[in-house]
Design an enzyme around this catalytic site. Sequence first.
Site, short mmCIF file in Angstrom:
data_model
loop_
_atom_site.label_atom_id
_atom_site.label_comp_id
_atom_site.label_asym_id
_atom_site.label_seq_id
_atom_site.Cartn_x
_atom_site.Cartn_y
_atom_site.Cartn_z
N ASP A 275 -12.36 3.48 -2.97
CA ASP A 275 -11.21 2.30 -2.85
C ASP A 275 -11.30 1.99 -4.18
OD1 ASP A 275 -9.30 0.66 -2.30
OD2 ASP A 275 -9.47 0.17 -0.80
N ASP A 421 4.64 1.83 4.71
CA ASP A 421 3.82 1.39 4.57
C ASP A 421 3.60 0.08 5.91
OD1 ASP A 421 1.38 0.84 3.43
OD2 ASP A 421 2.34 0.99 1.73
N ASP A 534 -4.12 7.32 4.43
CA ASP A 534 -4.68 5.93 3.68
C ASP A 534 -6.02 5.75 3.81
OD1 ASP A 534 -4.70 4.85 0.81
OD2 ASP A 534 -3.15 3.42 1.63
N ARG A 594 -5.41 10.33 0.61
CA ARG A 594 -5.72 9.72 -0.90
C ARG A 594 -7.39 10.05 -0.72
NH1 ARG A 594 -6.48 3.34 -1.45
NH2 ARG A 594 -7.82 3.18 -0.14
N ASP A 610 -3.88 4.01 -6.56
CA ASP A 610 -3.79 2.53 -7.73
C ASP A 610 -3.39 2.91 -9.09
OD1 ASP A 610 -3.64 2.23 -4.73
OD2 ASP A 610 -5.42 0.69 -5.05
N HIS A 668 6.57 4.79 -5.61
CA HIS A 668 5.91 4.48 -5.00
C HIS A 668 5.35 2.44 -5.70
CE1 HIS A 668 3.57 2.43 -1.30
NE2 HIS A 668 2.50 2.20 -2.05
#
Length: 947
Positions: A275, A421, A534, A594, A610, A668
């Site tokens: 991440d 979300d 995610d 993801r 991101d 997004h």
Amino acid sequence: MSRAPVGRIWPLVGIAIVVVLDLAVAVDRSNFKTCEQSSFCRRLRSLNAQTSEVVALPETLQQFKQHITLNLRHQRTLHEYTLKLACLRGANTFHLQVDELEPLSPRYRVTDALAQEPQYGPTKVEGSSGTLIMVACGGEPELETKAAIQIAPFKIDFYRNGVLVVSANGKGMMRFEHRRSKHQQPAEEEGDAGNGKANGDETVAAATESDDPGAWEENFKSHHDSKPKGPEGIALDFTFAQAKILFGIPEHADSFALKHTATKDTDPYRLYNLDVFEYELNNGMALYGSIPVLYGHGESGTCGVFWQNVAETWVDIFNDNQEANVVSSLVNLVRWNSQAEPPAANFISETGIVDVFVLLGPSPNDAFRQYTDLTGRAPLPQLYALAYHQCRWNYNDERDVQTVAAKFDEYDIPMDTMWLDIEYTDGKRYFTWDHNKFPHPVEMIQNLTARGRHLTVIIDPHIKRDSGYFFHNECTDMGLYVKNKDGGDYEGWCWPGAASYVDFFNPDARRHYADQYLLENFREQTNTVGIWNDMNEPSVFNGPEVTMLKDNKHHGGWEHREVHNLYGHLQLVATFDGLLRRGQHTLRPFILTRSHFAGSQRYAAVWTGDNMAEWGHLRASVQMCLALSVAGFSFCGADVGGFFGNPDGELFSRWYQAAAFQPFFRSHAHIDTKRREPWLYPEDVRLVIRDAIRKRYKLLPLWYTLFYEHERSGLPVMRPLLAHYGRDANAFAIDHQFLLGDQLLVAPVLEAKPAGGRREVYFPVRDDGQPEWWYDCDTYRRHATVGIEAIPVDAYKVPVFQRGGTIVPRKDRSRRASPMMRRDPYTLVVALDRDGTARGTLYIDDETSYEYRRGHYLYLQYEYRDGTLSSSKIDSTASYPTEAWVEQVVFVGLPQAPTGAIVYSDGSGKSAPLELIRDPSGYEPGTVIARRPHVLMGNAWSIKLQF
């Protein structure tokens, strides 16, 4: 929702927590390891070619019908390994495996990445001597494929039609750290102590391992890795004898052409699902996914290697033959140094076995197909999934969702899917709703559905540790969580605070997790709701490198280090199973992920995480999706506008224009950004955005056909230029423009205020040395030269060109959502090549179900030749009733204007004259439109032009 731990939650004094706002403007590199900080990479990395310490033992050679085996020996430790080499039936592919001959304990073998067990063909030893063993593939391969095994030092050369294309261990960098008990003897005694056996009494370790403080236990920042099995790394290099460029091994925010990394000051490319928010550009840092397939390409063809390993992996690239980037900052034509060493790659993994498929091409598309033959192809998505998606973290409540959807209608902008979300849940408890914000979720979903739209909600793998939460209690009672090294349920920290993680390696855990998607369990949904998985690297805010401890335990006793890169993939397996059963095996599931590994394309779409509202990240979206596409993941996109930051009108509109021609199309944004729905920008920006989205909807028939053909052939939907222009060395490294199928060349504007109001576009040369004919999709102006041309671009212009010789289907009527287009008529754009011909395909079905796999579809071919355009079925036994019809045919590139046109319908001999519009306003001379032939798509028909 990829997002930074903006509200990272950390444990403080028992159960207390604090939320720390992270306002950093870029990734904190200190949170993630370098190769030097990763002990096995530091220990096994080699920067220079050397003499391998491994030799083959020819006396151990055994011939079987579909493989051979051979023992290898490390000359210093005397430890032995077993090699297995096999040919895949008719695939121009070898499968190479190396494992310990007598391991102290079994090493992990990946079992979930391949779509099915490989189909092996005859593998035959053609000859053997004291120095060489020749192995040939029998059966029906397209090419003559052979492997030459060199005895000492050990090496395997792979040949295609007698030409060396790939060498394994050609640089002598093979390493295989055998498992052993923790060593006691000093390093200087090792040379005399090896007995070649891996048993409980063995105390031998290589000198580099004895000297390395991280070999038997390792610390990173405040985290300790106990390493109960000690050092167990593996490495093997591959040289691509005929290549100039290496590409693949996503996911990295870097150029499509892999860069030379084999220097002291540069880290290898890293494959370790992490991440990483606000990630940096132009480096090989690990990101959210890892697909260890790498290709080498040169004028003579393409080959590749698929390194099937799910542990942390580093890949060094040896390729310093690029002399210069020339022309401009955007158009990166490359001069190649013909005197340089052939490029090579060294794969270094922490554990596992050597398990490699060598893909021998010969063409780029052959190699791509060989890879997807192994790992699978994306199933045809529902049509709505290829349309436009609207998302942010977070839409606040039901009223917000309804208002946003209504605003799209008010401003006449198509939109198919609203997204929610994590804030929609009850306190970050998945499979629940916050009923204060969303008191009537089913009614809200049905209101969207009534307008032809869909809803997608997020569900992550971390489960809130709350005794009042049903799913946590069930996972605890049933033993379905990942364990820590001491055998207790692992506890980490993520959005809910204290959380545990479903052990998707446990079949019972996958089944129970999948069950939660069923309507009888998660009742406040419908069977049309899409799912967003995610944070599934997995993300652990207080873990090492923001992920799980490597000495955690999974089902079967496997350590997390052995299986890390597969964790998110197995969540997708469970989610797909749940959605498939929720829809009673009739509706095609839609999942976005993801984290991903090889084979994840069989279950989900992917996005690039991101990113930031910067021009560099816009360009990176093209580079990253190209790399993912050739690695089997065609259904790829990036957050439009950038997840972090506030894009200005120019960047935002240009991003929409680029994303409209990428497979997954979603806007997004982060919770701290300004609201950025299109109508919140000035009218001039809003109109450009609307135009870009409408262009996407016009081309939905092409997108749908390309994805159907991807399921049939395995070829990427979005392709690098080298896929079809494999001998044009100028095109090899181009990653600022791309192909959609072989029909469209797309060159989006990727920089602010382009110089002179122009965008430089490179038009490639065909393999026969001739230029293609390319037609501007807005004006039908023909471009018939090779090289760079500066294309004028105003605010609305997206340089997109249709290749001469193709026929592209469109639907030109604007609707609020794709289901409203189902019965709309088609336009066919017939663009002629220099021979005056063109061909194209069109796929039609019900756009939602699996009935197409039972023959309920139309797969049509269109061909223009000698003045006649004809329609016919490709699959004659398939059928699908449709009321859609041909509204018009646009002929582009005719050598002379026709005087008339006649349509012949349904093979009955009936004919009727057509209205022709010659040289319509706004188009280049020579464009002719035949209007309203009124022929149904499912019928045979032809249009004959009269000259």
